[in-house]
Design a protein around this motif. Structure first.
Motif, short mmCIF file in Angstrom:
data_model
loop_
_atom_site.label_atom_id
_atom_site.label_comp_id
_atom_site.label_asym_id
_atom_site.label_seq_id
_atom_site.Cartn_x
_atom_site.Cartn_y
_atom_site.Cartn_z
N SER A 168 16.81 -66.41 -17.49
CA SER A 168 17.82 -65.51 -18.04
C SER A 168 17.19 -64.23 -18.56
CB SER A 168 18.60 -66.20 -19.16
OG SER A 168 17.73 -66.60 -20.21
N GLU A 169 15.98 -64.34 -19.10
CA GLU A 169 15.30 -63.16 -19.65
C GLU A 169 14.83 -62.22 -18.55
OE1 GLU A 169 11.36 -62.10 -22.40
OE2 GLU A 169 11.90 -64.19 -21.98
N VAL A 170 14.18 -62.78 -17.52
CA VAL A 170 13.63 -61.91 -16.47
C VAL A 170 14.73 -61.36 -15.57
CG1 VAL A 170 11.37 -63.02 -16.50
CG2 VAL A 170 13.13 -63.88 -14.95
N TYR A 171 15.76 -62.17 -15.30
CA TYR A 171 16.86 -61.71 -14.45
C TYR A 171 17.75 -60.72 -15.19
CZ TYR A 171 20.77 -61.86 -11.16
OH TYR A 171 21.75 -61.52 -10.27
N GLY A 172 18.10 -61.06 -16.40
CA GLY A 172 18.96 -60.19 -17.18
C GLY A 172 18.30 -58.89 -17.56
N GLY A 173 16.99 -58.93 -17.77
CA GLY A 173 16.27 -57.72 -18.15
C GLY A 173 15.66 -56.98 -16.98
N ASN A 174 15.91 -57.49 -15.75
CA ASN A 174 15.35 -56.88 -14.54
C ASN A 174 13.84 -56.68 -14.68
OD1 ASN A 174 15.46 -55.93 -11.94
ND2 ASN A 174 16.19 -53.88 -12.49
N PHE A 175 13.17 -57.77 -15.02
CA PHE A 175 11.72 -57.78 -15.28
C PHE A 175 10.92 -57.13 -14.14
CE2 PHE A 175 7.71 -60.47 -15.48
CZ PHE A 175 7.17 -59.76 -16.53
N LEU A 176 9.98 -56.30 -14.48
CA LEU A 176 9.07 -55.56 -13.59
C LEU A 176 9.70 -54.32 -12.96
CD1 LEU A 176 7.04 -58.30 -11.64
CD2 LEU A 176 6.56 -57.26 -13.86
N SER A 177 10.97 -54.04 -13.26
CA SER A 177 11.61 -52.88 -12.63
C SER A 177 10.92 -51.57 -13.00
CB SER A 177 13.09 -52.82 -13.02
OG SER A 177 13.25 -52.68 -14.42
N HIS A 178 10.35 -51.50 -14.20
CA HIS A 178 9.71 -50.25 -14.63
C HIS A 178 8.39 -49.99 -13.91
CE1 HIS A 178 7.91 -53.39 -17.06
NE2 HIS A 178 7.00 -52.57 -17.50
N TRP A 179 7.88 -50.98 -13.17
CA TRP A 179 6.68 -50.76 -12.38
C TRP A 179 6.90 -49.70 -11.30
CZ3 TRP A 179 2.83 -55.20 -11.17
CH2 TRP A 179 2.51 -55.90 -12.35
N ASN A 180 8.14 -49.47 -10.92
CA ASN A 180 8.44 -48.55 -9.84
C ASN A 180 8.14 -47.09 -10.17
OD1 ASN A 180 9.35 -50.65 -8.21
ND2 ASN A 180 11.47 -50.45 -8.88
N SER A 181 7.77 -46.81 -11.41
CA SER A 181 7.50 -45.43 -11.80
C SER A 181 6.41 -44.81 -10.91
CB SER A 181 7.08 -45.36 -13.27
OG SER A 181 5.91 -46.12 -13.50
N LEU A 182 5.48 -45.63 -10.45
CA LEU A 182 4.41 -45.12 -9.60
C LEU A 182 4.96 -44.61 -8.27
CD1 LEU A 182 1.40 -44.66 -9.17
CD2 LEU A 182 1.19 -47.03 -8.43
N THR A 183 5.95 -45.29 -7.73
CA THR A 183 6.53 -44.90 -6.44
C THR A 183 7.41 -43.66 -6.57
OG1 THR A 183 8.51 -46.30 -6.66
CG2 THR A 183 6.53 -47.32 -5.74
N LEU A 196 0.49 -46.33 -18.09
CA LEU A 196 0.38 -45.75 -16.75
C LEU A 196 1.54 -44.80 -16.48
CD1 LEU A 196 -0.89 -45.55 -13.95
CD2 LEU A 196 0.31 -47.65 -13.32
N LYS A 197 2.74 -45.22 -16.81
CA LYS A 197 3.92 -44.36 -16.61
C LYS A 197 3.79 -43.07 -17.39
CE LYS A 197 8.98 -44.13 -16.98
NZ LYS A 197 8.91 -42.73 -17.45
N ASN A 198 3.36 -43.16 -18.64
CA ASN A 198 3.23 -41.96 -19.47
C ASN A 198 2.18 -41.01 -18.93
OD1 ASN A 198 5.22 -42.83 -21.25
ND2 ASN A 198 3.77 -43.85 -22.61
N ALA A 199 1.07 -41.56 -18.42
CA ALA A 199 0.02 -40.71 -17.84
C ALA A 199 0.51 -40.05 -16.55
CB ALA A 199 -1.23 -41.54 -17.57
N LEU A 200 1.22 -40.81 -15.73
CA LEU A 200 1.78 -40.24 -14.51
C LEU A 200 2.76 -39.10 -14.84
CD1 LEU A 200 2.44 -43.50 -12.47
CD2 LEU A 200 0.81 -41.70 -11.87
N ASP A 201 3.59 -39.32 -15.85
CA ASP A 201 4.54 -38.28 -16.26
C ASP A 201 3.81 -37.02 -16.72
OD1 ASP A 201 6.69 -39.92 -15.69
OD2 ASP A 201 7.04 -40.51 -17.76
#
Length: 296
Positions: free
Chosen positions: A115-130, A75-80
């Protein structure tokens, strides 16, 4: 039946396999549609009489378009790609008639640790749509639950099919919305209704969503995407530069106080006077003709 429709039917029955992708059929007989990119979990193509609308269709039918990491990257690549395309002025995001997106991919998330989701900021890349500067219209049919509802709310306009259902059922999984559900839903429908949906996991119908302000318009299922594309074509006909400025001004209203927002709006309004399109638009109005915007 028109000659074009007759050609479609003959071509589909005699030449193409029954399960042929409709995009290939459209291309083969000269329809105004152009496939873009090669993606695993989405279909991206240009639509409209002038090929100025980007259409992105979520395409994980067996998983009801569950939002896995690979799909969100597609989705991010298509939006770009559509952002970089100077011909495209507006984007439509849709799923299938059964599901816009039934939520995040639970199987993919189930074994993750704190530790994985917090340290990796899980779902942060979803913001590309906004972060997309061009307007995005969500055309929602079927289920828009959890991450699917959140994805729709990241768009600028939401249209719904009359069988659509919206909800944030994360509470039933022992968690909470993590991609904006507790924040955007409050702004869209008010605290009480949002709190009820999030704490109970109950769904909202398309008609309720329209009444509450979450959805702009409701259409029959088989007309939804066409209507969204029609609106996107109208938006694409205006100055893309001014549209981007207008979108920024509206979105800023959610971040600032009224007085700060009014000041920001005035400055953006003033800034349009530095554009050729503002001058062309006003000149065309006075000369009683259609403006010829150049996005400059």
């Amino acid at each position: 039946m028109s000659s074009l429709n007759f050609a479609r039917n003959v071509f589909a029955k005699l030449i193409l396999p029954v399960k042929c992708n409709l995009r290939l059929l459209d291309k083969a007989i000269g329809s105004r549609c152009m496939s873009i990119g090669n993606y695993e979990y989405i279909i991206a193509e240009k639509k409209g009489e002038k090929n100025n609308v980007g259409l992105i269709k979520l395409n994980r039918p067996r998983a009801l378009n569950a939002l896995c990491d690979g799909l969100m990257k597609d989705l991010k690549n298509a939006l770009d790609a559509f952002e970089a395309d100077k011909d495209v002025g507006c984007i439509v995001l849709t799923g299938s008639e059964k599901a816009f997106a039934a939520g995040a991919d639970i199987k993919e998330m189930s074994q993750k640790e704190f530790s994985e989701v917090y340290g990796g900021n899980f779902l942060s890349h979803w913001n590309s749509l906004t972060q997309c500067k061009k307007p995005v219209i969500a055309a929602v049919n079927g289920y828009a639950l959890g991450g699917g509802c959140e994805l729709a709310m990241m768009c600028d306009i939401i249209y719904a099919g009359d069988k659509a259902q919206f909800g944030q059922p994360e509470i039933t999984l022992g968690t909470i919305p993590g991609a904006g559900g507790t924040q955007r839903l409050c702004k869209a429908v008010g605290k009480s209704r949002a709190m009820e949906m999030i704490l109970t996991g109950d769904r909202m119908s398309a008609q309720e969503a329209q009444t509450s302000g979450l959805v702009s318009k409701v259409f029959p299922v088989n007309q939804l995407v066409d209507e969204a594309i029609k609106s996107a074509e109208k938006i694409s006909g205006f100055s893309k530069l001014t549209i981007a400025m207008c979108k920024e001004a509206v979105n800023t209203a959610y971040e600032l106080s009224l007085q700060e927002g009014l000041h920001f709006e005035k400055r953006i309004f003033h800034a349009t006077f530095a554009t050729k399109d503002r001058k062309e638009g006003m000149t065309a109005f006075l000369e009683k003709r259609q403006p010829n915007f150049t996005d400059s």
